[in-house]
Design a protein around this motif. Sequence first.
Motif, PDB file in Angstrom:
ATOM      1  N   ALA A 105      29.305  38.019 -20.728  1.00 46.05           N
ATOM      2  CA  ALA A 105      29.025  39.366 -20.216  1.00 46.05           C
ATOM      3  C   ALA A 105      27.576  39.475 -19.756  1.00 46.05           C
ATOM      4  CB  ALA A 105      29.317  40.413 -21.290  1.00 46.05           C
ATOM      5  N   PHE A 106      26.652  38.933 -20.563  1.00 49.66           N
ATOM      6  CA  PHE A 106      25.252  38.973 -20.166  1.00 49.66           C
ATOM      7  C   PHE A 106      25.009  38.093 -18.944  1.00 49.66           C
ATOM      8  CE2 PHE A 106      20.867  37.558 -20.198  1.00 49.66           C
ATOM      9  CZ  PHE A 106      20.186  38.754 -20.343  1.00 49.66           C
ATOM     10  N   GLN A 107      25.696  36.959 -18.877  1.00 52.88           N
ATOM     11  CA  GLN A 107      25.541  36.082 -17.721  1.00 52.88           C
ATOM     12  C   GLN A 107      25.921  36.804 -16.436  1.00 52.88           C
ATOM     13  OE1 GLN A 107      27.952  32.781 -19.164  1.00 52.88           O
ATOM     14  NE2 GLN A 107      26.147  31.454 -19.131  1.00 52.88           N
ATOM     15  N   ILE A 108      27.050  37.505 -16.462  1.00 52.81           N
ATOM     16  CA  ILE A 108      27.507  38.203 -15.265  1.00 52.81           C
ATOM     17  C   ILE A 108      26.529  39.316 -14.889  1.00 52.81           C
ATOM     18  CG2 ILE A 108      29.339  39.663 -14.320  1.00 52.81           C
ATOM     19  CD1 ILE A 108      31.321  37.998 -15.981  1.00 52.81           C
ATOM     20  N   ALA A 109      26.038  40.059 -15.885  1.00 50.85           N
ATOM     21  CA  ALA A 109      25.040  41.101 -15.610  1.00 50.85           C
ATOM     22  C   ALA A 109      23.763  40.486 -15.042  1.00 50.85           C
ATOM     23  CB  ALA A 109      24.732  41.879 -16.894  1.00 50.85           C
ATOM     24  N   GLY A 110      23.344  39.366 -15.623  1.00 52.64           N
ATOM     25  CA  GLY A 110      22.143  38.702 -15.132  1.00 52.64           C
ATOM     26  C   GLY A 110      22.310  38.167 -13.728  1.00 52.64           C
ATOM     27  N   ILE A 111      23.495  37.686 -13.417  1.00 57.42           N
ATOM     28  CA  ILE A 111      23.773  37.162 -12.075  1.00 57.42           C
ATOM     29  C   ILE A 111      23.607  38.260 -11.033  1.00 57.42           C
ATOM     30  CG2 ILE A 111      25.643  36.306 -10.596  1.00 57.42           C
ATOM     31  CD1 ILE A 111      26.571  34.826 -13.265  1.00 57.42           C
ATOM     32  N   ILE A 112      24.050  39.472 -11.363  1.00 51.14           N
ATOM     33  CA  ILE A 112      23.896  40.600 -10.430  1.00 51.14           C
ATOM     34  C   ILE A 112      22.416  40.856 -10.156  1.00 51.14           C
ATOM     35  CG2 ILE A 112      24.274  43.076 -10.147  1.00 51.14           C
ATOM     36  CD1 ILE A 112      26.837  42.758 -11.811  1.00 51.14           C
ATOM     37  N   VAL A 113      21.590  40.814 -11.225  1.00 51.83           N
ATOM     38  CA  VAL A 113      20.150  41.014 -11.062  1.00 51.83           C
ATOM     39  C   VAL A 113      19.559  39.925 -10.167  1.00 51.83           C
ATOM     40  CG1 VAL A 113      17.933  41.050 -12.271  1.00 51.83           C
ATOM     41  CG2 VAL A 113      19.910  42.202 -13.270  1.00 51.83           C
ATOM     42  N   LEU A 114      19.931  38.669 -10.413  1.00 50.30           N
ATOM     43  CA  LEU A 114      19.392  37.563  -9.621  1.00 50.30           C
ATOM     44  C   LEU A 114      19.807  37.671  -8.158  1.00 50.30           C
ATOM     45  CD1 LEU A 114      19.832  34.494 -12.020  1.00 50.30           C
ATOM     46  CD2 LEU A 114      17.866  35.997 -11.719  1.00 50.30           C
TER      47      LEU A 114
ATOM     48  N   LEU B 292      19.093  30.442 -19.052  1.00 48.49           N
ATOM     49  CA  LEU B 292      18.773  29.022 -19.186  1.00 48.49           C
ATOM     50  C   LEU B 292      18.865  28.581 -20.643  1.00 48.49           C
ATOM     51  CD1 LEU B 292      15.764  28.780 -16.718  1.00 48.49           C
ATOM     52  CD2 LEU B 292      17.972  27.621 -16.473  1.00 48.49           C
ATOM     53  N   HIS B 293      18.446  29.432 -21.546  1.00 47.75           N
ATOM     54  CA  HIS B 293      18.550  29.090 -22.976  1.00 47.75           C
ATOM     55  C   HIS B 293      20.007  28.943 -23.391  1.00 47.75           C
ATOM     56  CE1 HIS B 293      18.555  29.882 -27.373  1.00 47.75           C
ATOM     57  NE2 HIS B 293      17.460  29.150 -27.334  1.00 47.75           N
ATOM     58  N   ASN B 294      20.859  29.791 -22.834  1.00 47.35           N
ATOM     59  CA  ASN B 294      22.280  29.699 -23.169  1.00 47.35           C
ATOM     60  C   ASN B 294      22.918  28.433 -22.604  1.00 47.35           C
ATOM     61  OD1 ASN B 294      22.248  32.137 -24.548  1.00 47.35           O
ATOM     62  ND2 ASN B 294      22.746  33.330 -22.732  1.00 47.35           N
ATOM     63  N   ARG B 295      22.353  27.885 -21.522  1.00 47.53           N
ATOM     64  CA  ARG B 295      22.885  26.657 -20.938  1.00 47.53           C
ATOM     65  C   ARG B 295      22.314  25.413 -21.596  1.00 47.53           C
ATOM     66  NH1 ARG B 295      27.315  27.952 -19.372  1.00 47.53           N
ATOM     67  NH2 ARG B 295      27.446  25.774 -18.717  1.00 47.53           N
ATOM     68  N   ALA B 296      21.276  25.576 -22.423  1.00 46.78           N
ATOM     69  CA  ALA B 296      20.642  24.424 -23.073  1.00 46.78           C
ATOM     70  C   ALA B 296      21.610  23.779 -24.056  1.00 46.78           C
ATOM     71  CB  ALA B 296      19.368  24.855 -23.786  1.00 46.78           C
ATOM     72  N   GLN B 297      21.658  22.461 -24.023  1.00 49.47           N
ATOM     73  CA  GLN B 297      22.534  21.693 -24.912  1.00 49.47           C
ATOM     74  C   GLN B 297      21.670  20.938 -25.911  1.00 49.47           C
ATOM     75  OE1 GLN B 297      24.828  19.263 -22.258  1.00 49.47           O
ATOM     76  NE2 GLN B 297      25.901  20.988 -21.336  1.00 49.47           N
TER      77      GLN B 297
ATOM     78  N   LEU C  17      18.630  20.813 -29.209  1.00 52.12           N
ATOM     79  CA  LEU C  17      17.244  21.184 -29.430  1.00 52.12           C
ATOM     80  C   LEU C  17      16.327  20.628 -28.345  1.00 52.12           C
ATOM     81  CD1 LEU C  17      15.130  22.523 -31.256  1.00 52.12           C
ATOM     82  CD2 LEU C  17      15.017  20.363 -32.552  1.00 52.12           C
ATOM     83  N   THR C  18      16.638  19.435 -27.840  1.00 51.94           N
ATOM     84  CA  THR C  18      15.772  18.809 -26.827  1.00 51.94           C
ATOM     85  C   THR C  18      15.668  19.680 -25.586  1.00 51.94           C
ATOM     86  OG1 THR C  18      16.356  16.591 -27.607  1.00 51.94           O
ATOM     87  CG2 THR C  18      15.393  16.764 -25.411  1.00 51.94           C
ATOM     88  N   GLN C  19      16.788  20.192 -25.093  1.00 46.74           N
ATOM     89  CA  GLN C  19      16.757  21.028 -23.900  1.00 46.74           C
ATOM     90  C   GLN C  19      16.143  22.386 -24.195  1.00 46.74           C
ATOM     91  OE1 GLN C  19      20.500  21.199 -21.826  1.00 46.74           O
ATOM     92  NE2 GLN C  19      20.539  18.985 -21.420  1.00 46.74           N
ATOM     93  N   GLN C  20      16.298  22.890 -25.412  1.00 44.37           N
ATOM     94  CA  GLN C  20      15.660  24.158 -25.767  1.00 44.37           C
ATOM     95  C   GLN C  20      14.136  24.019 -25.756  1.00 44.37           C
ATOM     96  OE1 GLN C  20      17.330  25.359 -29.517  1.00 44.37           O
ATOM     97  NE2 GLN C  20      19.364  25.707 -28.678  1.00 44.37           N
ATOM     98  N   VAL C  21      13.638  22.907 -26.295  1.00 46.71           N
ATOM     99  CA  VAL C  21      12.196  22.647 -26.258  1.00 46.71           C
ATOM    100  C   VAL C  21      11.734  22.447 -24.819  1.00 46.71           C
ATOM    101  CG1 VAL C  21      10.377  21.037 -26.944  1.00 46.71           C
ATOM    102  CG2 VAL C  21      12.154  21.684 -28.580  1.00 46.71           C
ATOM    103  N   ALA C  22      12.560  21.739 -24.029  1.00 49.22           N
ATOM    104  CA  ALA C  22      12.223  21.519 -22.620  1.00 49.22           C
ATOM    105  C   ALA C  22      12.119  22.846 -21.875  1.00 49.22           C
ATOM    106  CB  ALA C  22      13.270  20.619 -21.966  1.00 49.22           C
ATOM    107  N   LEU C  23      12.980  23.806 -22.200  1.00 49.64           N
ATOM    108  CA  LEU C  23      12.924  25.115 -21.559  1.00 49.64           C
ATOM    109  C   LEU C  23      11.603  25.813 -21.876  1.00 49.64           C
ATOM    110  CD1 LEU C  23      14.073  27.530 -20.030  1.00 49.64           C
ATOM    111  CD2 LEU C  23      15.254  28.216 -22.134  1.00 49.64           C
ATOM    112  N   CYS C  24      11.169  25.747 -23.130  1.00 50.59           N
ATOM    113  CA  CYS C  24       9.898  26.371 -23.500  1.00 50.59           C
ATOM    114  C   CYS C  24       8.742  25.742 -22.733  1.00 50.59           C
ATOM    115  CB  CYS C  24       9.674  26.227 -25.004  1.00 50.59           C
ATOM    116  SG  CYS C  24      10.858  27.156 -26.021  1.00 50.59           S
ATOM    117  N   LEU C  25       8.785  24.418 -22.576  1.00 48.81           N
ATOM    118  CA  LEU C  25       7.741  23.733 -21.817  1.00 48.81           C
ATOM    119  C   LEU C  25       7.805  24.107 -20.340  1.00 48.81           C
ATOM    120  CD1 LEU C  25       7.880  20.177 -23.458  1.00 48.81           C
ATOM    121  CD2 LEU C  25       6.204  21.995 -23.856  1.00 48.81           C
TER     122      LEU C  25
END
Length: 217
Positions: free
Chosen positions: A74-83, A136-141, A143-151
């Motif tokens: 639901a949040f993804q779809i709402a966010g897509i509209i904003v983007l 992007l955080h929700n798409r992270a697979q 801990l490595t990708q979560q840390v990569a997102l922060c960077l």
Amino acid sequence: MDLYAYVLLAVGSLFVIIDPIATVPAFLAMTPNGPPKERIRMARVACLVATIILLIFATTGNLIFNFFGITIPAFQIAGIIVLLLVALDLLRARRSAVQETSEETDAGAAKEDIAVTPLAVPMLAGPGAITTAVLLHNRAQGLTQQVALCLCIAGVCLASYFILSWSARGARWLNPIALRVINRIMGLLLAAIAIQFLLNALTDLRLVPAPGGTMRS
């Protein structure tokens, strides 16, 4: 999605939605009499605040969803509209009202220090950027990708600081025609990223249990 593809997606989508290049004209307009040193200080504070805000929302987004009972699709779809709204404005070579309104820009011009508002919020870390960070955080697979997102968030905000500080020393490099071309290219890229997020959300939606325990199809 492997780590390199995820980092490329994160950096590309965050840079496009934050769009520091398109922020430069408003930044200069709001500091018409500011010396370069003071402009650079405001750019540094703004980018630091934007980094902190985006990191907070990227790492606590799921807690907010759970608190309000919002599903990720639901949040993804709402966010897509904003983007998509931002992308359409960029394709028309204009700064989106989702990022900041003309009233906020005018209010900033009347302030002595615009670092936190409206430069950091909402011009850099606005609804579109916050939405992108959470998606992007929700798409992270893992801990490595979560840390990569922060960077990636920190890296894009650092790049934004360099662009703003460069412009603070003089905007001779800012060609209006080139700026419009860049905005349209960024709008096209952002629209493509939003559609990809939509495809991912529809895929996730099929995996959400429907009322009664059956899977949606």
